[in-house]
Design a protein around this motif. Structure first.
Motif, mmCIF file in Angstrom:
data_model
loop_
_atom_site.group_PDB
_atom_site.id
_atom_site.type_symbol
_atom_site.label_atom_id
_atom_site.label_comp_id
_atom_site.label_asym_id
_atom_site.label_seq_id
_atom_site.Cartn_x
_atom_site.Cartn_y
_atom_site.Cartn_z
ATOM 1 N N GLU A 32 0.818 -1.199 0.000
ATOM 2 C CA GLU A 32 0.000 0.000 0.000
ATOM 3 C C GLU A 32 0.857 1.255 0.000
ATOM 4 O O GLU A 32 1.866 1.329 0.686
ATOM 5 C CB GLU A 32 -0.916 -0.005 1.222
ATOM 6 N N LYS A 34 1.649 5.127 0.934
ATOM 7 C CA LYS A 34 1.342 6.001 2.061
ATOM 8 C C LYS A 34 0.379 7.068 1.555
ATOM 9 O O LYS A 34 0.514 7.555 0.445
ATOM 10 C CB LYS A 34 2.624 6.631 2.597
ATOM 11 N N THR A 35 -0.588 7.403 2.388
ATOM 12 C CA THR A 35 -1.599 8.372 1.975
ATOM 13 C C THR A 35 -1.317 9.732 2.581
ATOM 14 O O THR A 35 -1.068 9.859 3.776
ATOM 15 C CB THR A 35 -3.006 7.903 2.396
ATOM 16 N N THR A 85 -9.684 8.843 5.911
ATOM 17 C CA THR A 85 -10.154 7.479 6.164
ATOM 18 C C THR A 85 -9.045 6.475 6.484
ATOM 19 O O THR A 85 -9.316 5.293 6.631
ATOM 20 C CB THR A 85 -10.956 6.968 4.954
ATOM 21 N N VAL A 86 -7.799 6.921 6.555
ATOM 22 C CA VAL A 86 -6.706 6.016 6.902
ATOM 23 C C VAL A 86 -6.109 6.433 8.239
ATOM 24 O O VAL A 86 -6.202 7.598 8.645
ATOM 25 C CB VAL A 86 -5.586 6.000 5.824
ATOM 26 N N GLU A 87 -5.500 5.487 8.926
ATOM 27 C CA GLU A 87 -4.874 5.786 10.201
ATOM 28 C C GLU A 87 -3.477 6.376 9.976
ATOM 29 O O GLU A 87 -2.812 6.070 8.987
ATOM 30 C CB GLU A 87 -4.765 4.518 11.049
ATOM 31 N N PRO A 89 -2.277 9.340 9.028
ATOM 32 C CA PRO A 89 -2.057 9.957 7.711
ATOM 33 C C PRO A 89 -0.963 11.015 7.739
ATOM 34 O O PRO A 89 -0.566 11.523 8.796
ATOM 35 C CB PRO A 89 -3.407 10.594 7.409
#
Length: 246
Positions: A32, A34-35, A85-87, A89
């Motif tokens: 994934e 990183k956001t 919505t991601v942890e 961030p």
């Protein structure tokens, strides 16, 4: 017979090779990115960030939502954070978007945050601007004037080149005046004195919107104006990539 063996052996090698290749693709796809969430300036859209280069990061642009008439920045942050919505961030905030990112970071855990042409606390804002805002003088500025560019606004925002002026013209033309007035009023009553953790601040020495002399950034961009995220994007991108990588 030997010829048949060679053919079978070659086919097996090809199959094994494809199997390994497929596995490699699956592994790559499974990793994934990183956001990073990006907050633009007052009422502006994501186009101001278009020159930022952050390979390996999934960029999500926060969309400004209508504010309630007497809503505080803290309350607004409580609503807009639903877009994250991601942890853990990464956040990037530009100008007013930096102030909002600071407020959001007080309500969720943030991995790292970057403020561009923005401030960490109330003390970094010009007290004259607070006085102007608290008097409510921003209410009498005609909407047409807010959305129009001229040589004064070009100078104020640091738009010198043709592309800078075109970008600024679009940003102001698309500005939601109601949101703009609410944001100014809310900044006037912003009381944050808490310096956010895991945050760096990048500021231009020629910034007139948020005067450079009042802020204490980690990085000063010589000659950078309030639009430097657009016209100094290469330098700023490098700083961000290095900070996120550490």
């Amino acid at each position: 017979m030997m010829k048949q063996v060679k053919v079978i052996f070659s086919v097996l090698l090809i199959l094994i090779s494809f199997s390994g290749f497929s596995q490699h693709l699956a592994d790559t796809a499974g990793k994934e990115q990183k956001t990073v969430y990006l907050f633009s300036g007052i009422g502006a859209d994501s186009s101001i960030f278009k020159n930022l280069k952050l390979p390996g990061y999934h960029k999500v642009y926060i969309t400004w939502i209508p504010a309630l008439p007497d809503e505080t920045l803290t309350d607004y942050a409580g609503r807009i954070k639903s877009q994250i919505t991601v942890e853990n961030p990464y956040l990037i905030g530009l100008s007013f978007g930096g102030i909002m990112a600071v407020e959001v970071s007080k309500q969720i855990h943030v991995k790292k945050m970057v403020l561009i042409s923005s401030v960490r606390t109330k003390d970094e804002l010009n007290k004259r601007q607070f006085f102007f805002i608290k008097l409510g003088l921003y209410r009498i500025i005609p909407s047409a004037l807010i959305k129009r560019t001229n040589f004064l606004t070009y100078r104020y925002f640091g738009a010198h080149s043709k592309s800078d002026k075109k970008a600024l013209t679009k940003l102001l033309k698309d500005t939601d005046v109601t949101f703009f007035r609410w944001a100014l009023k809310s900044i006037g009553y912003w009381h944050n004195k808490e310096v956010p953790e895991r945050t760096i601040q990048i500021h231009g020495t020629a910034d007139r919107v948020i005067a450079s002399r009042f802020v204490h950034p980690d990085y000063r961009i010589k000659g950078g104006g309030h639009l430097m995220v657009f016209n100094r994007a290469d330098t700023i991108s490098k700083i961000i990539r290095n900070y996120f990588r550490d």
